[in-house]
Write an enzyme that holds these catalytic residues in place. Sequence first.
Site, PDB file in Angstrom:
ATOM      1  N   ASP A 180      20.093 -22.292  -6.593  1.00  0.00           N
ATOM      2  CA  ASP A 180      19.586 -23.438  -5.845  1.00  0.00           C
ATOM      3  C   ASP A 180      18.661 -22.908  -4.755  1.00  0.00           C
ATOM      4  O   ASP A 180      18.788 -21.759  -4.329  1.00  0.00           O
ATOM      5  CB  ASP A 180      20.729 -24.199  -5.183  1.00  0.00           C
ATOM      6  CG  ASP A 180      21.586 -24.945  -6.201  1.00  0.00           C
ATOM      7  OD1 ASP A 180      21.347 -24.783  -7.408  1.00  0.00           O
ATOM      8  OD2 ASP A 180      22.486 -25.687  -5.779  1.00  0.00           O
ATOM      9  N   HIS A 256      22.290 -16.501 -10.790  1.00  0.00           N
ATOM     10  CA  HIS A 256      22.529 -16.263 -12.210  1.00  0.00           C
ATOM     11  C   HIS A 256      21.332 -15.582 -12.847  1.00  0.00           C
ATOM     12  O   HIS A 256      20.276 -15.440 -12.228  1.00  0.00           O
ATOM     13  CB  HIS A 256      22.808 -17.597 -12.913  1.00  0.00           C
ATOM     14  CG  HIS A 256      23.976 -18.347 -12.370  1.00  0.00           C
ATOM     15  ND1 HIS A 256      25.122 -18.590 -13.093  1.00  0.00           N
ATOM     16  CD2 HIS A 256      24.190 -18.930 -11.153  1.00  0.00           C
ATOM     17  CE1 HIS A 256      25.984 -19.281 -12.367  1.00  0.00           C
ATOM     18  NE2 HIS A 256      25.434 -19.504 -11.175  1.00  0.00           N
ATOM     19  N   SER A 367      20.064 -17.040   1.517  1.00  0.00           N
ATOM     20  CA  SER A 367      19.148 -15.914   1.615  1.00  0.00           C
ATOM     21  C   SER A 367      17.954 -16.166   0.705  1.00  0.00           C
ATOM     22  O   SER A 367      17.542 -17.310   0.546  1.00  0.00           O
ATOM     23  CB  SER A 367      19.853 -14.612   1.253  1.00  0.00           C
ATOM     24  OG  SER A 367      19.090 -13.510   1.684  1.00  0.00           O
TER      25      SER A 367
END
Length: 398
Positions: A180, A256, A367
Amino acid sequence: MAARSSLVWSCNLLLQKNLCVRAGVLWKQPPSRTFFSDRKKLHTAPVGQVFRLRPFHVLVATGGGYAGYRKYEDYKLEQLEKRGIEVPVKLASEWEVALYKSVPTRLLSRAWGRLNQVELPTWLRKPVYSLYIWTFGVNMKEAAVEDLHHYRNLSEFFRRKLKPQARPVCGVHSVISPSDGKILNFGQVKNCEVEQVKGVTYSLESFLGPRVSTEELHFSQAPPGNSFQQQLVTKEGNELYHCVIYLAPGDYHCFHSPTDWTVSHRRHFPGSLMSVNPGVARWIKELFCHNERVVLTGDWKHGFFSLTAVGATNVGSIRIYFDQDLHTNSPSYSKGSYNDFSFISNNNKEGIPMRKGEHLGEFNLGSTIVLIFEAPKDFKFNLKAGQKIRFGEALGSL
């Protein structure tokens, strides 16, 4: 009249000498305060002994105050962007960068990490997490466990897992978003430089470090006279592309695999832990080269592929699930160096195969992730700068 003036002058001179003597006595004797309690005389320590201003205190106070000022400036810039007003690029000077880097963010991030692991009393968990949810707009309906009492500490809450169908992985496009976040920049790499935000660049070689051995990446040896960018492009007719994704504190903190690829090498750069929010990325040139980061390199069906997890303030901990030897924000590593680890061995000639959408790693807070990869010239991004994106959504395809 003259005698009277002389007398006045003499009196003034004596008075000044007396004051000077008294001032000298007061100066030599540090001031102290006396209190009376139950007829007992209590003395406090001299002021100079109670508090001594040390360079470290001045450094932390000055740097912290300046960081707070920058946060306020970033907030103003965000408000202007929301109104559609283009903000001119204003880069930090060398002394401003040095001042910001003087703040002990690595130490503070380690302290924050320990605080996150402190188990909260059951009655305190809901108020603490609810405040965080309200502040950063977290959608707990997507969480695999919605009950806030389930999370024993802040660290578990930050690393919460999602429901299985909360992020469907796009099977049509060749590259998906690994997390995200917010798209800061994307496009072709030009002149060995990458844009961290519009108009602010950093060196490709400084960011990735020296090229990894061709034996590890299964690539043919590039001509030695070629530029660093040309050496990464292994197939004729291909180009080098990049995409920068900023994860805010309220975003899902796991990342991912963005495509089917094989991870051959890991390079860890210990470094600063400055904020990587868009305002700071617009202000500090080569911000991502200053900060601690973990660079994973390998190959996919079109050639070179890399994913870099960039640390930030309070995000000293970067975890790669298949790499148990990785320890980020460790005092045993010094800034300005890097350490390599190869996943190619006698027992494993291929490296670590990753499937698109497979769990790869996690941050302890928000981050940045930077993708740099090789692809044919007809590769197209399906993005807009500044847009919000979720893990599993398409970044681009052929």
